[in-house]
Design a protein around this motif. Structure first.
Motif, PDB file in Angstrom:
ATOM      1  N   ILE A   1       0.839  -1.203   0.000  1.00  0.00           N
ATOM      2  CA  ILE A   1       0.000   0.000   0.000  1.00  0.00           C
ATOM      3  C   ILE A   1       0.872   1.250   0.000  1.00  0.00           C
ATOM      4  CG2 ILE A   1      -1.621   1.350   1.402  1.00  0.00           C
ATOM      5  CD1 ILE A   1      -2.877  -1.375   2.221  1.00  0.00           C
ATOM      6  N   GLU A   2       1.937   1.234   0.797  1.00  0.00           N
ATOM      7  CA  GLU A   2       2.853   2.371   0.836  1.00  0.00           C
ATOM      8  C   GLU A   2       3.484   2.616  -0.538  1.00  0.00           C
ATOM      9  OE1 GLU A   2       6.391   3.977   3.753  1.00  0.00           O
ATOM     10  OE2 GLU A   2       6.109   1.813   3.557  1.00  0.00           O
ATOM     11  N   LYS A   3       3.895   1.535  -1.195  1.00  0.00           N
ATOM     12  CA  LYS A   3       4.486   1.653  -2.535  1.00  0.00           C
ATOM     13  C   LYS A   3       3.461   2.200  -3.526  1.00  0.00           C
ATOM     14  CE  LYS A   3       6.803  -1.010  -6.108  1.00  0.00           C
ATOM     15  NZ  LYS A   3       7.241  -2.320  -6.544  1.00  0.00           N
ATOM     16  N   GLN A   4       2.242   1.682  -3.450  1.00  0.00           N
ATOM     17  CA  GLN A   4       1.186   2.133  -4.350  1.00  0.00           C
ATOM     18  C   GLN A   4       0.868   3.616  -4.148  1.00  0.00           C
ATOM     19  OE1 GLN A   4       0.940   0.022  -6.950  1.00  0.00           O
ATOM     20  NE2 GLN A   4      -1.284   0.071  -6.818  1.00  0.00           N
ATOM     21  N   LEU A   5       0.873   4.050  -2.898  1.00  0.00           N
ATOM     22  CA  LEU A   5       0.610   5.453  -2.615  1.00  0.00           C
ATOM     23  C   LEU A   5       1.701   6.333  -3.228  1.00  0.00           C
ATOM     24  CD1 LEU A   5      -1.036   7.652  -1.257  1.00  0.00           C
ATOM     25  CD2 LEU A   5       0.218   7.200   0.854  1.00  0.00           C
ATOM     26  N   GLY A   6       2.946   5.909  -3.057  1.00  0.00           N
ATOM     27  CA  GLY A   6       4.055   6.647  -3.670  1.00  0.00           C
ATOM     28  C   GLY A   6       3.929   6.701  -5.177  1.00  0.00           C
ATOM     29  N   ASN A   7       3.569   5.572  -5.774  1.00  0.00           N
ATOM     30  CA  ASN A   7       3.382   5.533  -7.226  1.00  0.00           C
ATOM     31  C   ASN A   7       2.225   6.419  -7.672  1.00  0.00           C
ATOM     32  OD1 ASN A   7       5.522   3.791  -7.671  1.00  0.00           O
ATOM     33  ND2 ASN A   7       4.249   1.955  -7.713  1.00  0.00           N
ATOM     34  N   ALA A   8       1.151   6.417  -6.909  1.00  0.00           N
ATOM     35  CA  ALA A   8      -0.009   7.251  -7.248  1.00  0.00           C
ATOM     36  C   ALA A   8       0.361   8.734  -7.191  1.00  0.00           C
ATOM     37  CB  ALA A   8      -1.164   6.952  -6.302  1.00  0.00           C
TER      38      ALA A   8
ATOM     39  N   VAL B   1      -3.829   1.593 -10.648  1.00  0.00           N
ATOM     40  CA  VAL B   1      -5.222   1.127 -10.668  1.00  0.00           C
ATOM     41  C   VAL B   1      -5.270  -0.395 -10.717  1.00  0.00           C
ATOM     42  CG1 VAL B   1      -7.359   1.097 -12.032  1.00  0.00           C
ATOM     43  CG2 VAL B   1      -6.146   3.260 -11.638  1.00  0.00           C
ATOM     44  N   ARG B   2      -4.441  -1.003 -11.559  1.00  0.00           N
ATOM     45  CA  ARG B   2      -4.400  -2.474 -11.623  1.00  0.00           C
ATOM     46  C   ARG B   2      -3.920  -3.061 -10.297  1.00  0.00           C
ATOM     47  NH1 ARG B   2      -2.293  -1.431 -16.844  1.00  0.00           N
ATOM     48  NH2 ARG B   2      -0.188  -1.756 -16.057  1.00  0.00           N
ATOM     49  N   GLY B   3      -2.972  -2.393  -9.661  1.00  0.00           N
ATOM     50  CA  GLY B   3      -2.458  -2.852  -8.379  1.00  0.00           C
ATOM     51  C   GLY B   3      -3.498  -2.811  -7.272  1.00  0.00           C
ATOM     52  N   GLU B   4      -4.474  -1.944  -7.408  1.00  0.00           N
ATOM     53  CA  GLU B   4      -5.531  -1.854  -6.398  1.00  0.00           C
ATOM     54  C   GLU B   4      -6.320  -3.161  -6.318  1.00  0.00           C
ATOM     55  OE1 GLU B   4      -8.006  -0.822  -3.445  1.00  0.00           O
ATOM     56  OE2 GLU B   4      -6.134   0.147  -4.018  1.00  0.00           O
ATOM     57  N   GLN B   5      -6.464  -3.841  -7.428  1.00  0.00           N
ATOM     58  CA  GLN B   5      -7.155  -5.136  -7.426  1.00  0.00           C
ATOM     59  C   GLN B   5      -6.384  -6.151  -6.592  1.00  0.00           C
ATOM     60  OE1 GLN B   5      -7.484  -5.977 -11.594  1.00  0.00           O
ATOM     61  NE2 GLN B   5      -9.198  -4.585 -11.893  1.00  0.00           N
ATOM     62  N   VAL B   6      -5.070  -6.129  -6.704  1.00  0.00           N
ATOM     63  CA  VAL B   6      -4.225  -7.037  -5.921  1.00  0.00           C
ATOM     64  C   VAL B   6      -4.368  -6.712  -4.440  1.00  0.00           C
ATOM     65  CG1 VAL B   6      -1.844  -7.729  -5.444  1.00  0.00           C
ATOM     66  CG2 VAL B   6      -2.597  -7.391  -7.807  1.00  0.00           C
ATOM     67  N   ILE B   7      -4.328  -5.434  -4.114  1.00  0.00           N
ATOM     68  CA  ILE B   7      -4.465  -5.009  -2.724  1.00  0.00           C
ATOM     69  C   ILE B   7      -5.821  -5.432  -2.165  1.00  0.00           C
ATOM     70  CG2 ILE B   7      -4.732  -2.976  -1.238  1.00  0.00           C
ATOM     71  CD1 ILE B   7      -2.460  -1.680  -2.885  1.00  0.00           C
ATOM     72  N   SER B   8      -6.861  -5.254  -2.925  1.00  0.00           N
ATOM     73  CA  SER B   8      -8.198  -5.642  -2.468  1.00  0.00           C
ATOM     74  C   SER B   8      -8.280  -7.135  -2.190  1.00  0.00           C
ATOM     75  CB  SER B   8      -9.261  -5.252  -3.503  1.00  0.00           C
ATOM     76  OG  SER B   8      -9.376  -3.857  -3.558  1.00  0.00           O
TER      77      SER B   8
ATOM     78  N   MET C   1      -5.750  -9.097  -1.438  1.00  0.00           N
ATOM     79  CA  MET C   1      -4.920  -9.365  -0.259  1.00  0.00           C
ATOM     80  C   MET C   1      -5.660  -8.978   1.019  1.00  0.00           C
ATOM     81  SD  MET C   1      -1.092  -8.176  -1.463  1.00  0.00           S
ATOM     82  CE  MET C   1      -0.308  -8.544   0.109  1.00  0.00           C
ATOM     83  N   GLU C   2      -6.365  -7.840   0.992  1.00  0.00           N
ATOM     84  CA  GLU C   2      -7.127  -7.401   2.158  1.00  0.00           C
ATOM     85  C   GLU C   2      -8.208  -8.418   2.508  1.00  0.00           C
ATOM     86  OE1 GLU C   2      -8.474  -3.563   0.798  1.00  0.00           O
ATOM     87  OE2 GLU C   2      -6.998  -2.535   2.056  1.00  0.00           O
ATOM     88  N   THR C   3      -8.892  -8.907   1.494  1.00  0.00           N
ATOM     89  CA  THR C   3      -9.954  -9.893   1.720  1.00  0.00           C
ATOM     90  C   THR C   3      -9.393 -11.178   2.316  1.00  0.00           C
ATOM     91  OG1 THR C   3     -11.268  -8.975  -0.086  1.00  0.00           O
ATOM     92  CG2 THR C   3     -11.784 -11.235   0.598  1.00  0.00           C
ATOM     93  N   LEU C   4      -8.291 -11.660   1.756  1.00  0.00           N
ATOM     94  CA  LEU C   4      -7.676 -12.889   2.272  1.00  0.00           C
ATOM     95  C   LEU C   4      -7.184 -12.704   3.704  1.00  0.00           C
ATOM     96  CD1 LEU C   4      -5.700 -14.045  -0.883  1.00  0.00           C
ATOM     97  CD2 LEU C   4      -7.760 -15.089   0.082  1.00  0.00           C
ATOM     98  N   LEU C   5      -6.593 -11.558   3.983  1.00  0.00           N
ATOM     99  CA  LEU C   5      -6.101 -11.274   5.331  1.00  0.00           C
ATOM    100  C   LEU C   5      -7.260 -11.189   6.322  1.00  0.00           C
ATOM    101  CD1 LEU C   5      -3.674 -10.698   7.126  1.00  0.00           C
ATOM    102  CD2 LEU C   5      -3.893  -8.291   6.509  1.00  0.00           C
ATOM    103  N   TYR C   6      -8.334 -10.544   5.912  1.00  0.00           N
ATOM    104  CA  TYR C   6      -9.533 -10.445   6.749  1.00  0.00           C
ATOM    105  C   TYR C   6     -10.063 -11.844   7.075  1.00  0.00           C
ATOM    106  CZ  TYR C   6     -14.299  -9.241   8.125  1.00  0.00           C
ATOM    107  OH  TYR C   6     -15.495  -9.136   8.806  1.00  0.00           O
ATOM    108  N   GLU C   7     -10.147 -12.691   6.060  1.00  0.00           N
ATOM    109  CA  GLU C   7     -10.638 -14.051   6.266  1.00  0.00           C
ATOM    110  C   GLU C   7      -9.707 -14.838   7.183  1.00  0.00           C
ATOM    111  OE1 GLU C   7     -11.120 -15.517   2.293  1.00  0.00           O
ATOM    112  OE2 GLU C   7     -12.985 -14.404   1.993  1.00  0.00           O
ATOM    113  N   GLU C   8      -8.412 -14.630   7.015  1.00  0.00           N
ATOM    114  CA  GLU C   8      -7.434 -15.307   7.871  1.00  0.00           C
ATOM    115  C   GLU C   8      -7.584 -14.870   9.334  1.00  0.00           C
ATOM    116  OE1 GLU C   8      -2.790 -16.424   7.230  1.00  0.00           O
ATOM    117  OE2 GLU C   8      -3.645 -14.889   5.940  1.00  0.00           O
ATOM    118  N   CYS C   9      -7.794 -13.584   9.533  1.00  0.00           N
ATOM    119  CA  CYS C   9      -8.001 -13.072  10.897  1.00  0.00           C
ATOM    120  C   CYS C   9      -9.267 -13.650  11.513  1.00  0.00           C
ATOM    121  CB  CYS C   9      -8.065 -11.543  10.895  1.00  0.00           C
ATOM    122  SG  CYS C   9      -6.488 -10.742  10.572  1.00  0.00           S
TER     123      CYS C   9
END
Length: 84
Positions: A34-41, A57-64, A66-74
């Motif tokens: 996310i930090e890298k994406q923010l810098g790129n944006a 924009v394409r990277g946002e799909q990857v982040i989303s 990852m967030e979903t998988l992490l949420y499910e893992e938690c």
């Protein structure tokens, strides 16, 4: 009710750090991405770099994902520690 909460806390505290370590690593990796994406944006915006903006924009799909998988893992970790 208090004893049930106390059992739950006790069960959670018995979980080893090793059980939660993968979640910590994924959280740190997600934060880094996310930090890298923010810098790129910001760079794309300030320099008018449309190709970089498209990659962000394409990277946002990857982040989303990852967030979903992490949420499910938690949630899974919480369920595994929940009282029976």
């Amino acid at each position: 009710m208090a004893s049930q909460a106390s059992r739950y806390v006790s069960k959670l505290s018995r979980r080893s750090d090793a059980d939660l370590e993968p979640i910590l690593h994924r959280t740190l990796a997600l934060g880094s991405l996310i930090e890298k994406q923010l810098g790129n944006a910001l760079s794309a915006l300030t320099n008018g770099n449309t190709e970089l903006a498209k990659r962000v924009v394409r990277g946002e799909q990857v982040i989303s994902r990852m967030e979903t998988l992490l949420y499910e893992e938690c949630l899974q970790a919480l369920v595994m520690g929940a009282p029976a």
